[in-house]
Design a protein around this motif. Structure first.
Motif, PDB file in Angstrom:
ATOM      1  N   HIS A  47       0.708  -1.137   0.116  1.00  0.00           N
ATOM      2  CA  HIS A  47      -0.165   0.084   0.057  1.00  0.00           C
ATOM      3  C   HIS A  47       0.839   1.230   0.042  1.00  0.00           C
ATOM      4  CE1 HIS A  47      -2.081   2.953   2.293  1.00  0.00           C
ATOM      5  NE2 HIS A  47      -2.970   2.759   1.476  1.00  0.00           N
ATOM      6  N   ALA A  48       1.949   1.379   0.805  1.00  0.00           N
ATOM      7  CA  ALA A  48       2.778   2.453   1.043  1.00  0.00           C
ATOM      8  C   ALA A  48       3.519   2.637  -0.510  1.00  0.00           C
ATOM      9  CB  ALA A  48       3.628   2.150   2.229  1.00  0.00           C
ATOM     10  N   ARG A  49       4.032   1.576  -0.758  1.00  0.00           N
ATOM     11  CA  ARG A  49       4.752   1.552  -2.176  1.00  0.00           C
ATOM     12  C   ARG A  49       3.835   2.244  -3.442  1.00  0.00           C
ATOM     13  NH1 ARG A  49       9.665  -0.371  -3.221  1.00  0.00           N
ATOM     14  NH2 ARG A  49      10.854  -1.108  -1.274  1.00  0.00           N
ATOM     15  N   ARG A  51       0.962   4.035  -2.834  1.00  0.00           N
ATOM     16  CA  ARG A  51       0.598   5.068  -2.422  1.00  0.00           C
ATOM     17  C   ARG A  51       1.612   6.293  -2.997  1.00  0.00           C
ATOM     18  NH1 ARG A  51      -3.118   7.518   0.751  1.00  0.00           N
ATOM     19  NH2 ARG A  51      -2.383   8.796   2.477  1.00  0.00           N
ATOM     20  N   LEU A  52       3.012   5.840  -2.582  1.00  0.00           N
ATOM     21  CA  LEU A  52       4.056   6.816  -2.955  1.00  0.00           C
ATOM     22  C   LEU A  52       4.266   7.065  -4.524  1.00  0.00           C
ATOM     23  CD1 LEU A  52       6.746   8.124  -2.231  1.00  0.00           C
ATOM     24  CD2 LEU A  52       7.832   6.097  -2.381  1.00  0.00           C
ATOM     25  N   GLN A  55       1.455   9.338  -5.562  1.00  0.00           N
ATOM     26  CA  GLN A  55       1.595  10.784  -5.208  1.00  0.00           C
ATOM     27  C   GLN A  55       2.921  11.200  -5.868  1.00  0.00           C
ATOM     28  OE1 GLN A  55      -0.274  12.336  -3.009  1.00  0.00           O
ATOM     29  NE2 GLN A  55      -1.640  10.664  -2.798  1.00  0.00           N
ATOM     30  N   GLN A  56       3.717  10.502  -6.223  1.00  0.00           N
ATOM     31  CA  GLN A  56       4.692  10.955  -7.186  1.00  0.00           C
ATOM     32  C   GLN A  56       4.550  11.395  -8.528  1.00  0.00           C
ATOM     33  OE1 GLN A  56       7.711   7.839  -6.517  1.00  0.00           O
ATOM     34  NE2 GLN A  56       8.998   9.110  -4.974  1.00  0.00           N
ATOM     35  N   GLY A  58       1.285  12.288  -9.258  1.00  0.00           N
ATOM     36  CA  GLY A  58       0.331  13.132  -8.961  1.00  0.00           C
ATOM     37  C   GLY A  58       0.707  14.380  -8.095  1.00  0.00           C
ATOM     38  N   ALA A  59       2.136  14.583  -8.022  1.00  0.00           N
ATOM     39  CA  ALA A  59       2.612  15.547  -7.229  1.00  0.00           C
ATOM     40  C   ALA A  59       2.277  16.796  -7.651  1.00  0.00           C
ATOM     41  CB  ALA A  59       4.187  15.247  -7.134  1.00  0.00           C
ATOM     42  N   THR A  60       1.713  17.801  -6.795  1.00  0.00           N
ATOM     43  CA  THR A  60       1.448  19.226  -7.249  1.00  0.00           C
ATOM     44  C   THR A  60       2.211  19.849  -8.107  1.00  0.00           C
ATOM     45  OG1 THR A  60       0.379  19.362  -5.154  1.00  0.00           O
ATOM     46  CG2 THR A  60       0.080  21.316  -6.385  1.00  0.00           C
ATOM     47  N   SER A  61       3.415  19.863  -7.885  1.00  0.00           N
ATOM     48  CA  SER A  61       4.474  20.639  -8.922  1.00  0.00           C
ATOM     49  C   SER A  61       4.342  20.025 -10.111  1.00  0.00           C
ATOM     50  CB  SER A  61       5.787  20.638  -8.286  1.00  0.00           C
ATOM     51  OG  SER A  61       5.955  19.399  -7.955  1.00  0.00           O
ATOM     52  N   LEU A  63       1.874  17.996 -11.592  1.00  0.00           N
ATOM     53  CA  LEU A  63       0.534  18.178 -12.212  1.00  0.00           C
ATOM     54  C   LEU A  63       0.459  19.697 -12.793  1.00  0.00           C
ATOM     55  CD1 LEU A  63      -1.859  16.341  -9.968  1.00  0.00           C
ATOM     56  CD2 LEU A  63      -0.952  15.590 -12.105  1.00  0.00           C
ATOM     57  N   MET A  64       1.040  20.929 -11.996  1.00  0.00           N
ATOM     58  CA  MET A  64       0.840  22.083 -12.191  1.00  0.00           C
ATOM     59  C   MET A  64       1.447  22.688 -13.278  1.00  0.00           C
ATOM     60  SD  MET A  64      -1.521  23.528 -10.121  1.00  0.00           S
ATOM     61  CE  MET A  64      -1.488  25.101  -9.561  1.00  0.00           C
ATOM     62  N   ARG A  65       2.767  21.923 -13.424  1.00  0.00           N
ATOM     63  CA  ARG A  65       3.676  22.463 -14.661  1.00  0.00           C
ATOM     64  C   ARG A  65       3.148  21.719 -15.975  1.00  0.00           C
ATOM     65  NH1 ARG A  65       8.164  21.128 -10.979  1.00  0.00           N
ATOM     66  NH2 ARG A  65       8.633  23.317  -9.973  1.00  0.00           N
TER      67      ARG A  65
ATOM     68  N   GLN B 159       6.375  15.052  -2.716  1.00  0.00           N
ATOM     69  CA  GLN B 159       6.061  16.573  -3.180  1.00  0.00           C
ATOM     70  C   GLN B 159       7.229  17.149  -3.462  1.00  0.00           C
ATOM     71  OE1 GLN B 159       3.214  17.262  -3.793  1.00  0.00           O
ATOM     72  NE2 GLN B 159       2.158  15.332  -3.009  1.00  0.00           N
ATOM     73  N   PHE B 232       2.426  25.348  -3.759  1.00  0.00           N
ATOM     74  CA  PHE B 232       2.884  25.447  -4.911  1.00  0.00           C
ATOM     75  C   PHE B 232       3.066  27.055  -5.589  1.00  0.00           C
ATOM     76  CE2 PHE B 232       2.846  25.598  -9.736  1.00  0.00           C
ATOM     77  CZ  PHE B 232       3.737  24.816  -9.802  1.00  0.00           C
TER      78      PHE B 232
END
Lengths: 111, 589
Positions: A47-49, A51-52, A55-56, A58-61, A63-65, B159, B232
């Motif tokens: 689960h942790a892997r 999830r990681l 999250q990597q 879908g990391a905000t930075s 996605l935003m870029r 992040q 961000f």
């Protein structure tokens, strides 16, 4: 006399056997507990892997870029390519749905 | 007769002597028995237990850190660490050559290390290997019994650099260092478990089925008040500020003034917690909570609020600003421009030092000290992050006539950016001093699906509800509303903060350009500034506050707060309000 002695011995043997059975059951439960703990650890790790990883990705930075701007050219989109493609996708929605009439005649509704 | 009696006595003496020897012998044995079984029982039993059994600690999985929407900021996975038994390695050079074909290590150095520790039974080679490295080592076919893997937890920050200062990191042994990781170490770490192992007569370890096993309890996860989207934007704006103005350091904070929830906090220089070995020394400092400086003009509205609330000045009062020069005791004060008479609004809009000094004279030192103390200066805000400083507020007995002129314009006092935004939150929320909040909730089981009552929500979802845990009214709401809607809004409309004016929302704010003390002369420098800007919006119902500060922006260009920090703060507040879908205030927008 012999009967009493025999009964006493039998009682002791029975108590011992019950004790051994309980001990065995106890060990079985311990083994199950240990196995379950190991399994839960495995699942937690998986689960942790995952999830990681999500999250990597879908990391905000990130996605935003990578988010497309409103000015992007949509002239050659997936939708247009689908229209030009003569093959029908396997799971393509049919333009109508079966409807049950009062008489229960589905075939007529499908026409 | 004599000859028969004498040998009998001799025999009796001998028997008596023998008996005595036996008694002494058994007495000694008995005494030793008492010593072993009774007097030294505890020590010896511990010693014996250590010889045939030992307890191995099983570390607990560290809890996760999440943002308010459930995005993972820090999580823990298992990795393998490689160890060797140097005493069993026959050819250290060959062994190290083989390992170095798959792991990035210096073969010569490793061989030297193996030779140096040849008498030892355990030596770490590399901890926390990547999956690829671990698989490659397993495939090498190294001699059995010379090496092994040990599972260790590895902290990962998906992040990347976002909120690095607030999160902190974990060292090689899993202890929190800095930020939330250190402040909440006891919550996140969980309780380690243990397993008892036994040794046989030859020292071989075995695990009987009934050996004691205590399962580790994983650490709890914590949900922060941060919003990664806002974070961000803040980080991106700070990056741009660094590129444009090249300050020594800079920081920014976004706060909900009603609840004290910190929505974003960033500091420059920055670091990536995934690569702690590459962190430059200057980057460890979280300037938002660990940098103290004289706030300068951003402090002025707080003093005005204090004076208004005590009825010592009126909203329409006019102050004579002495055409730019005012002799106050043995000190001469100057304004940037020569102002004549200014009303209270214009004292703030034009940021007149002389006008503020006159307000300081109305308050007197006692009133100034009380006002400043009420805003919480001189003590840490209590935000749960390691490394917060208390700022500097001199004891009242050390204040003199100089202080009456200095304090109202933000000198003789040092504060952190967090203390400043907290103080301005009082003006924005109607007079309530809130406790800065960083943690929304602690979760027992973060992997369960989030329900409607989960903490993951927008701060605007719940309307205005002050953080009642530690909030108290220090100013009247009328004073605060007037200050925000008139002088501070006009600072942006026509004053020093014009560069923060945006079309979408009506904002209020205050610029600050604090002179730094030159360590060579001990006097205020005319080249070195700390530029800052605080703003909030919308004016009618402030939902968000932003504070931006930069240490020596632009080097010799003398960048003022209104030039360097104001546009940055305005862009951050616009992005934040848009993110929370606060409707635009201009009809055509």
């Amino acid at each position: 006399m012999f009967f009493r002695f025999g009964a006493a011995i039998l009682l002791i043997v029975l108590i011992c056997l019950i004790g051994i059975a309980i001990e065995k059951q106890n060990l079985d439960l311990r083994r199950d507990l240990s196995r379950q703990h190991a399994q839960s650890e495995e699942l937690l790790e998986a689960h942790a892997r995952l999830r990681l990883q999500t999250q990597q990705l879908g990391a905000t930075s990130r996605l935003m870029r990578e988010a497309p701007s409103n000015e992007e050219d949509f002239s050659d989109t997936e939708y247009i390519r689908l229209e030009n493609n003569p093959r029908v996708p396997l799971l393509r929605w049919r333009p109508f749905a079966p409807r049950v009439t009062e008489e229960g005649d589905q075939n007529r509704a499908l026409q | 007769m004599k000859s028969t009696v004498a040998p009998k006595r001799v025999v009796n003496y001998r028997l008596g002597f023998l008996a005595l020897l036996f008694i002494i012998g058994f007495g000694l044995l008995g005494a030793r028995l008492v010593q072993i079984q009774h007097l030294e029982q505890t020590t010896l039993s511990i010693h014996a237990n250590r010889q045939h059994s030992f307890k191995e600690t099983i570390p607990a999985r560290t809890g996760e850190i999440l943002d308010r929407k459930g995005k993972v900021l820090a999580t823990t996975i298992t990795t393998y660490s490689l160890y060797v038994d140097p005493s069993r390695i026959k050819n250290p050079q060959e062994f190290s050559d083989e390992i170095c074909t798959v792991v990035v290590l210096d073969s010569e150095e490793l061989a030297k290390k193996l030779k140096e520790h040849q008498n030892k039974k355990f030596l770490w080679i590399k901890r926390r290997l990547s999956d690829i490295e671990a698989n490659a080592i397993a495939a090498l076919g190294l001699p059995e019994g010379t090496w092994g893997f040990r599972k260790e937890y590895f902290r990962s920050y998906p992040q990347g650099e976002l909120a690095a200062h607030l999160l902190g990191l974990r060292d090689i042994d899993g202890h929190g260092r800095g930020g939330v990781e250190e402040a909440f170490d006891d919550v996140l770490q969980g309780t380690p478990g243990s397993q008892t192992f036994f040794r046989d007569a030859r020292g071989r370890v075995f695990l009987p089925e009934d050996s004691e096993f205590i399962a580790p309890q994983p650490g709890r996860s914590i949900v922060l008040t941060l919003d990664m989207v806002i974070q961000f934007h803040v980080e991106a704006e700070l990056n741009q500020m660094v590129e444009e103005w090249n300050p020594k350091s800079c920081s920014a904070i976004v706060m909900d003034p009603h609840t004290g929830e910190i929505l974003a906090m960033a500091s420059r220089p920055n670091f990536n917690p995934n690569y702690p070995e590459n962190v430059p020394p200057a980057a460890w400092k979280n300037c938002a909570i660990s940098a103290i400086y004289e706030p300068g003009s951003t402090f002025k509205p707080l003093i005005v609020a204090g004076a208004l609330d005590r009825g010592l000045i009126k909203r329409d009062e006019v102050f004579d600003c002495e055409m730019g020069t005012y002799q106050m005791g043995r000190r001469t004060l100057h304004d940037h421009h020569r102002y004549g008479e200014l009303d209270l609004t214009n004292v703030l809009v034009k940021s007149s030092n002389i006008g503020m000094a006159k307000i300081g004279e109305c308050l007197q030192n006692q009133g100034l000290f009380e006002t400043v103390s009420n805003f919480g200066f001189g003590q840490p805000t209590g935000v749960p992050v390691a490394g917060e400083l208390a700022g500097k507020l001199r004891p009242f007995k050390d204040w003199d006539g100089y202080s009456t002129g200095s304090i109202p314009m933000g000198q003789e006092i040092a504060a952190t950016p967090l203390q400043m935004i907290r103080a301005h939150a009082v003006l924005a929320n109607g007079g309530i001093l809130v406790q800065p909040k960083l943690v929304l909730q602690e979760l027992e089981e973060p992997w369960l699906p989030f329900t409607a009552g989960s903490p993951f929500r927008s701060p605007l979802d719940k309307g205005i509800e002050p953080n009642n845990n530690s909030a108290w009214q220090i100013l009247s709401p009328e004073t605060c509303h007037w200050l925000v809607q008139h002088p501070l809004a006009e600072v942006i409309e026509r004053g020093t903060g014009k560069k923060a004016k945006i079309e979408e929302y009506r904002l209020f704010g205050k610029t600050g350009t604090a002179q730094k003390v030159d360590p060579k002369t001990g006097k205020y420098s005319h080249q070195k500034y700390i530029s800052s800007f605080i703003c909030g919006g919308p004016v009618e119902n402030p939902r968000v506050l932003v504070y931006v500060s930069a240490d020596e922006p632009g080097g010799a260009k003398n960048a003022y707060g209104g030039q360097a920090a104001a546009p940055v703060a305005a862009r951050i507040i616009r992005a934040t309000l848009e993110h929370f879908q606060v409707p635009y205030q201009t009809a055509e927008k």
